[in-house]
Motif scaffolding. Structure first.
Motif, PDB file in Angstrom:
ATOM      1  N   VAL A 102       0.856  -1.179   0.000  1.00  0.00           N
ATOM      2  CA  VAL A 102       0.000   0.000   0.000  1.00  0.00           C
ATOM      3  C   VAL A 102       0.896   1.233   0.000  1.00  0.00           C
ATOM      4  O   VAL A 102       1.852   1.317   0.773  1.00  0.00           O
ATOM      5  N   ILE A 103       0.601   2.157  -0.899  1.00  0.00           N
ATOM      6  CA  ILE A 103       1.346   3.412  -0.992  1.00  0.00           C
ATOM      7  C   ILE A 103       0.379   4.552  -0.683  1.00  0.00           C
ATOM      8  O   ILE A 103      -0.719   4.604  -1.238  1.00  0.00           O
ATOM      9  N   LYS A 104       0.811   5.431   0.200  1.00  0.00           N
ATOM     10  CA  LYS A 104      -0.017   6.588   0.540  1.00  0.00           C
ATOM     11  C   LYS A 104       0.862   7.828   0.488  1.00  0.00           C
ATOM     12  O   LYS A 104       2.037   7.768   0.836  1.00  0.00           O
ATOM     13  N   PHE A 105       0.286   8.924   0.042  1.00  0.00           N
ATOM     14  CA  PHE A 105       1.006  10.188   0.180  1.00  0.00           C
ATOM     15  C   PHE A 105       0.063  11.226   0.734  1.00  0.00           C
ATOM     16  O   PHE A 105      -1.148  11.154   0.559  1.00  0.00           O
ATOM     17  N   GLN A 106       0.653  12.180   1.419  1.00  0.00           N
ATOM     18  CA  GLN A 106      -0.085  13.342   1.883  1.00  0.00           C
ATOM     19  C   GLN A 106       0.774  14.571   1.621  1.00  0.00           C
ATOM     20  O   GLN A 106       1.944  14.606   2.005  1.00  0.00           O
ATOM     21  N   ALA A 107       0.204  15.550   0.937  1.00  0.00           N
ATOM     22  CA  ALA A 107       0.894  16.808   0.667  1.00  0.00           C
ATOM     23  C   ALA A 107       0.364  17.852   1.642  1.00  0.00           C
ATOM     24  O   ALA A 107      -0.842  18.046   1.752  1.00  0.00           O
ATOM     25  N   THR A 108       1.279  18.480   2.358  1.00  0.00           N
ATOM     26  CA  THR A 108       0.910  19.461   3.374  1.00  0.00           C
ATOM     27  C   THR A 108       1.560  20.799   3.043  1.00  0.00           C
ATOM     28  O   THR A 108       2.774  20.847   2.827  1.00  0.00           O
TER      29      THR A 108
END
Length: 156
Positions: A102-108
């Motif tokens: 599982v790959i997740k990204f979050q841009a903040t």
């Protein structure tokens, strides 16, 4: 015993593009990613569903560690408020070595100035202990993130 096979890898990259623009690229226009770094990503095709919707299935063609590879994934979750997306691998080269990936990204958005921080997370289970942790794949995505940022901010 199984814990030696499961892993979590995380990495951050600082980019000049806004968190919203970066998220939008992966969410609604992943087929444009190849325009930003054609030597790394050759294409992204929609196999089922619609761009930017949970449950859609997309297939990537990319070059990692000098080899042409494929990845088929389902978009598990999209959070536009948090600029995050979760992808679960269902077919492709990674599935030759991993039971799950599982790959997740979050841009903040950065607290000061322009740009944002993209936080990538991999959660995976290797098929056996002889398989390396996917550090080079994380480096690959950090590099792709910078290329996307450069593309999104050119001309600004």
């Amino acid at each position: 015993m199984a814990s030696a096979l499961t892993g979590k890898l995380e990495g951050d990259v600082e980019i000049k593009a806004s968190a919203e623009k970066f998220h939008d690229m992966f969410c609604n226009k992943p087929h444009h990613v190849s325009n930003t770094c054609s030597e790394k990503v050759q294409g992204c095709e929609l196999h089922d569903g619609d761009w930017g919707t949970e449950g859609s299935i997309i297939c990537w063609s990319y070059v990692h560690d000098g080899e042409a590879k494929k990845a088929k994934q389902v978009i598990e979750a999209i959070d536009s408020e948090k600029n995050s997306i979760t992808f679960r691998m269902i077919e492709g080269d990674l599935m030759k070595e991993y039971k799950s990936f599982v790959i997740k990204f979050q841009a903040t958005p950065k607290s000061e100035g322009e740009g944002s921080i993209v936080h990538w997370t991999f959660e995976y289970e290797k098929l056996h202990e002889g398989i390396a942790h996917p550090e080079t794949l994380l480096e690959f995505l950090l590099s792709v993130s910078k290329d996307i940022s450069a593309h999104l901010t050119q001309g600004n």
